[in-house]
Design an enzyme around this catalytic site. Sequence first.
Site, short mmCIF file in Angstrom:
data_model
loop_
_atom_site.label_atom_id
_atom_site.label_comp_id
_atom_site.label_asym_id
_atom_site.label_seq_id
_atom_site.Cartn_x
_atom_site.Cartn_y
_atom_site.Cartn_z
CG ASN A 9 -10.48 1.74 -28.68
OD1 ASN A 9 -10.94 2.93 -29.08
ND2 ASN A 9 -9.57 1.43 -27.92
CD1 TRP A 10 -16.82 1.56 -31.75
CD2 TRP A 10 -17.65 2.98 -33.49
NE1 TRP A 10 -18.71 1.39 -31.77
CE2 TRP A 10 -18.68 2.49 -32.62
CE3 TRP A 10 -17.62 4.01 -34.08
CZ2 TRP A 10 -20.53 2.88 -32.56
CZ3 TRP A 10 -18.92 4.55 -34.75
CH2 TRP A 10 -19.88 3.90 -33.72
CE LYS A 11 -9.57 -1.94 -29.72
NZ LYS A 11 -8.73 -3.04 -29.23
CG HIS A 96 -4.70 1.89 -26.29
ND1 HIS A 96 -5.23 0.78 -26.65
CD2 HIS A 96 -7.13 1.42 -25.81
CE1 HIS A 96 -5.81 -0.40 -26.94
NE2 HIS A 96 -7.19 -0.48 -25.91
CD GLU A 98 -5.30 -1.85 -29.59
OE1 GLU A 98 -6.00 -0.98 -30.31
OE2 GLU A 98 -5.90 -2.64 -29.20
CD GLU A 168 -7.94 0.14 -22.20
OE1 GLU A 168 -9.13 -0.28 -22.26
OE2 GLU A 168 -7.00 0.32 -22.53
N GLY A 174 -8.81 -7.67 -26.60
CA GLY A 174 -8.73 -8.45 -27.46
C GLY A 174 -8.33 -10.06 -27.71
CB SER A 214 -11.68 -9.45 -23.36
OG SER A 214 -10.79 -9.75 -24.12
N GLY A 235 -14.09 -2.43 -26.73
CA GLY A 235 -13.18 -2.57 -27.50
C GLY A 235 -13.90 -3.52 -28.97
N GLY A 236 -14.19 -4.61 -28.78
CA GLY A 236 -14.77 -5.47 -29.74
C GLY A 236 -15.92 -5.42 -29.85
#
Length: 252
Positions: A9-11, A96, A98, A168, A174, A214, A235-236
């Site tokens: 997930n590159w956001k 998600h 976010e 999640e 993150g 993470s 993600g990151g």
Amino acid sequence: MRKKIIAANWKMNKTVGESMAFLDTFLLELGDERRVEVVIAPPFTALAKVSERLSASDRVKLAAQNMHWEKPGAFTGEISAEMLRELFVRYVILGHSERRTLFGETDETVNRKTRAALAASLRPILCVGETLEERDGGKVESVLERQLRLGLQGVSPEDMAELVVAYEPVWAIGTGRTASPAQAQEAHAFIRSQLASLGGKTVADKVRIQYGGSVKPGNAAELMSQPDIDGALVGGASLDARGFVEIVKNSN
Ligand code: PEP
């Protein structure tokens, strides 16, 4: 046996140029890895180019990070299922945390999106998970139960089998804080039991449940060894091509 599914997930990261540079390295280093299903969710602006690039190989599938539930029309700033289908998008991340916390998404809107995605033959990656406050208040199970029940309202067992669920925990996204493999397994087993009550045991046994929060090359293998963890939403650590290949390779 459920095939593991690892999704990036590159956001709101990576221009088209950066996405192409990522794929140059990623596809080379990934080689012919087929034991694990690999999915990339770039931002909308890079979907067309990434799709073109991936069409030459069937090793990596494409996902969108969101979509709207309505048919094409007057919805400024939104993207429809049809638009995604045209670009050979297979999966769509929905709900998600976010989106829920920063953009006002609710279980009801997540449900509308889930039903619209399934009706358009897109496979939802339905995100659920508790905040730290909810965990500390002993509410993990009630939050997961509510998010699944409302998110999947009106979804037939047949459609439910197409689903991927991403557990999640919001406190692990993150933050560098990962749920321990035991904590994650406990939540995943609970999610599977809820899917069984909503859609039956056969369906629940088919649905893949990803862990997200993470995930890194160093913790992927232990998380993935848990019986109800069927992959990861990353993600990151998915922004770095070599790191993401390592996660994929450590996940089988
Ligand atoms: C995510 O946002 O889906 C996620 C899991 O992020 P990170 O890996 O950065 O915690």
